[in-house]
Design an enzyme around this catalytic site. Structure first.
Site, mmCIF file in Angstrom:
data_model
loop_
_atom_site.group_PDB
_atom_site.id
_atom_site.type_symbol
_atom_site.label_atom_id
_atom_site.label_comp_id
_atom_site.label_asym_id
_atom_site.label_seq_id
_atom_site.Cartn_x
_atom_site.Cartn_y
_atom_site.Cartn_z
ATOM 1 N N ASP A 1 0.864 -1.178 0.000
ATOM 2 C CA ASP A 1 0.000 0.000 0.000
ATOM 3 C C ASP A 1 0.908 1.238 0.000
ATOM 4 O O ASP A 1 2.127 1.143 0.137
ATOM 5 C CB ASP A 1 -0.976 -0.030 1.184
HETATM 6 C C1 NOJ Z 1 -4.085 3.837 -0.006
HETATM 7 C C2 NOJ Z 1 -5.257 2.949 0.216
HETATM 8 O O1 NOJ Z 1 -5.153 2.299 1.467
HETATM 9 C C3 NOJ Z 1 -5.457 1.904 -0.854
HETATM 10 O O2 NOJ Z 1 -6.691 1.280 -0.650
HETATM 11 C C4 NOJ Z 1 -5.372 2.514 -2.208
HETATM 12 O O3 NOJ Z 1 -5.585 1.532 -3.191
HETATM 13 C C5 NOJ Z 1 -4.039 3.185 -2.372
HETATM 14 N N1 NOJ Z 1 -3.884 4.215 -1.374
HETATM 15 C C6 NOJ Z 1 -3.877 3.783 -3.760
HETATM 16 O O4 NOJ Z 1 -4.669 4.881 -3.925
#
Ligand code: NOJ
Length: 714
Positions: free
Chosen positions: A258
């Site tokens: 993430d």
């Molecule tokens: C952080 C988020 O937790 C995740 O769900 C998301 O896909 C990513 N950012 C990318 O935007």
């Protein structure tokens, strides 16, 4: 491995490989804004210089932008390896469908599949090759802002829904990434990014199956989560990432981190340096690092020092290149990106029709004292800060635009062909306490019998980083509802929310409550269809609604305890597992929801009260539509293993089906129950069933008491 991938791996330098394993946000590579954003935006630790030759871009804007970035990069790339573009297409691209939690309430995997497919069609022309969806985190705490992104609290339902999303994205023509592996939804106290501590048994039994179901359905990527899991940040969690995901489940797709989560291992207090982060992550099979630079800065050196084997890096590179092959990017660098087609398909009548149907099927009727459906010739008016609100898309609305959405007022007016009086009455903020506009609002509504009070929480109060400690209806809005009732109106509350909110305070002042979540682009039309009875509310709750925030975490498949409170009344509060000030039961249980007709379900029968391993029994009941309208009921099957080597929950959902019946008609509803459906992780760690007595229920929500008993013989 294809010949192309093999040759590329042979040719590439270590530095090039490390870059290929990195993903950056599109803002980083825009020359004009990069410097500003890099410095200003919290969490961005990677700059334009770092980003040369990277493997992937996330969260870009349009198809034209994706095409321009691809050309620039590909022309400068020594090996002509295209970038792969990823995006959070969570519940629609430009046409926005209801939030996933609402889709969960439809209990309709085919609908989820259709929405995902339409999202993918729009997204692929918009330049997206991969969506960061489905999110299948199991959730039990409504304070957590991200409950909106998942399909709810039940493992069985989440598996069904997760699979449906995966199929839909593939049918629509994009790859998909299941997230957030693992147990991100168990954040303590419902505070986003907070620690999770989940026993191995609970992990296996409740939290992991939906990710696994998605992997089995062919999810192309898995995203590891931000959280600390049982003391170890997930990107450092070898048992989870290697032993479980790779070895046990056989996942050979791309594992991506993430956003910035690799370097967060330092902040967690797990590793001391960026270099250690890179080493740990790659050793755990993390193929792609999202928005942090540890691979770029340290992988080559780690290999040269012999700390990380070249083979390990090549393995990750192979997976990334194979993903690009799968997306067809070596043949066509843009994928399906096409600005004109994106415009053509977006918000097409077909997509809008599905969005409307999905919003109809995911709004839950929680209360109805005979006031709904409204007859068209009756006089009614609108009140509340959401009556004319167009930002009803919900968080993660991708390229959705509020101005393209239909508000409740617009939906009702177009259905009725006349204008409606509307009085805002108060602000919509969750901390709004100012009630000074209520009297003027009431004056505007005077003489009108029925008022539709459009209230709730704004879209940006759920989603990532949007947890709430108090999840009741904001004070000013609660005051408005009370004032409307006290002024003699019949009050129909239409409630918006990205989570279950505590409705205890306002419930007595409402004659009807329709919980519409964040319904998306066609929200207003769908709500009009439901309020006016053109459509029947068919959705049922996929997450329990607490009476008080202090009950969180709250879920139907809990344990009996040694001192259950039976009956569940405040009088019975001494030395039992209970609160002194509220009942244990939720205000509205999992599986609950009303339609416009009445039901009776009874006559539960088993084909045998003995189930033999390898065999099955038929569990059936008689369902009757006792009301005066045709309607559909969601019939649910639950079981309990009474005594087991590991104590089992008081109820577990094992099946559901929808039954349509004309007024006054009845039908047998049957489920097949087999030994496999009774399996769990036993005290010895095996996944299996144990002989003995079981309860089985059929009912219209998880509080059903229509039960029978059978014995499993092995
Ligand atoms: C952080 C988020 O937790 C995740 O769900 C998301 O896909 C990513 N950012 C990318 O935007």
């Amino acid at each position: 491995m294809s010949e192309r991938v093999e040759k590329l791996i042979e040719k590439m330098t270590l530095e090039e490989k490390a870059r290929q394993l990195t993903q950056v946000n599109a803002v980083v590579i825009h020359a004009e804004i990069a410097a500003e954003v890099t410095g200003a935006q919290q969490g961005i630790e990677i700059c334009r210089e770092d980003a040369a030759g990277i493997g992937s871009v996330l969260n870009f804007d349009t198809a034209s932008e994706a095409i321009a970035i691809q050309d620039e990069y590909l022309n400068a790339s020594p090996h002509a390896i295209p970038l792969i573009f990823m995006q959070d297409v969570v519940h629609g691209y430009r046409t926005i469908f209801p939030i996933p939690l609402a889709i969960g309430c439809s209990f309709d995997p085919a609908l989820a599949e259709e929405c995902a497919k339409m999202s993918a069609v729009e997204a692929k022309y918009g330049g997206t090759h991969v969506t960061f969806s489905p999110m299948v985190d199991l959730v039990r705490d409504a304070r957590w802002g991200r409950v909106m992104e998942t399909t709810g609290e039940d493992v069985f339902l989440n598996c069904e829904m997760g699979r449906a999303f995966v199929r839909g994205y593939h049918e629509g023509g994009i790859l998909c990434c299941v997230k957030h592996f693992a147990a991100y939804g168990a954040a303590e106290a419902g505070r986003d990014y907070n620690t999770t501590d989940v026993s191995v048994r609970n992990l296996k039994e409740y939290y992991l199956p939906a990710y696994r179901a998605c992997v089995e359905e062919g999810a192309d990527l898995v995203m590891s989560s931000f959280n600390l899991l049982n003391g170890i940040p997930v990107n450092g969690h070898r048992e989870l990432l290697v032993d479980t995901l790779r070895d046990e489940w056989g996942f050979d797709g791309v594992l991506i981190s993430d956003y910035g989560a690799v370097t967060e291992m330092i902040v967690h207090g797990y590793l001391e340096s960026e270099k250690e982060c890179a080493e740990t992550a790659i050793r755990n099979g993390l193929d792609m690092e999202m928005m942090s630079p540890t691979y770029i800065r340290h992988l080559p050196e780690l290999v040269k020092e012999g700390k990380v084997s070249q083979k390990l890096v090549d393995e990750s590179l192979r997976r990334v290149l194979e993903m690009k092959e799968k997306a067809g990017l070596f043949e066509n660098r843009y994928g399906a990106a096409d600005p004109q087609k994106a415009e053509e398909v977006s918000l097409s009548p077909e997509h809008r029709a599905i969005a409307r149907r999905a919003a109809v099927r995911s709004a839950v009727l929680l209360k109805n004292e005979g006031v709904l459906p409204l007859s068209e010739d009756r006089e009614f008016a609108l009140a509340g800060p959401f009556a004319e609100e167009k930002y009803i898309l919900g968080n993660w609305a991708c390229r959705g635009r509020a101005e393209e959405a239909v508000s409740i007022k617009e939906g009702l007016e177009s259905a009725l062909g006349r204008n409606l009086v509307s009085a805002t009455g108060c602000g919509k903020g969750i901390s709004e306490t100012c009630v000074s506009d209520i009297p003027a609002g009431l004056a505007k509504l005077s003489g009108i019998n029925t008022v539709i009070a459009c209230i709730g929480e704004p879209s940006d109060n759920s989603g990532e980083g949007a947890s709430r400690a108090d999840i009741s209806i904001p004070p000013a809005q609660a005051a408005l509802v009370k004032a409307l009732k006290e002024a003699g109106h019949s009050v129909v509350a239409v409630i918006f929310g990205g989570r279950p909110q505590v409705l205890t305070e306002i419930e007595p002042y409402c004659d009807a409550i329709l919980y519409v979540w964040q319904p998306g682009t066609e929200g207003g039309n769908a709500v009009a269809d439901l309020l006016l009875g053109k459509e029947e509310p068919t959705a049922r709750l996929s997450m329990s609604f607490p009476r008080a925030v202090g009950q969180c975490p709250l879920y139907y498949n809990s344990f009996n305890t040694g001192r259950p409170r039976i009956p569940d009344t405040l009088k019975n509060s001494m030395y039992v597992s209970a609160y002194r000030d509220v009942c244990n039961a939720p205000l509205y249980p999992f599986g609950y929801g009303l339609g416009y007709t009445d039901w009776h379900i009874g006559g539960l029968r088993l084909s045998s009260d003995v189930l033999e391993a390898g065999g099955s029994i038929r569990v059936s009941a008689r369902l009757k539509n006792t009301g005066s309208r045709a309607g559909s009921a969601l019939v649910q099957l639950y079981i309990r293993d009474r005594f087991a080597s590991v104590v089992r929950p008081v109820k577990e959902l094992k099946g559901f089906c929808r039954v349509f019946l004309a007024a006054g008609t009845e039908e047998d509803v049957a489920f097949t129950l087999s030994e496999e459906m009774l399996r769990f992780y036993t005290a010895s760690g095996e996944y299996g069933s144990e002989a003995g007595k079981f309860d089985v229920w059929i009912g219209l929500d998880s509080s059903t008491d229509l039960s029978a008993e059978f014995t499993l013989v092995k």
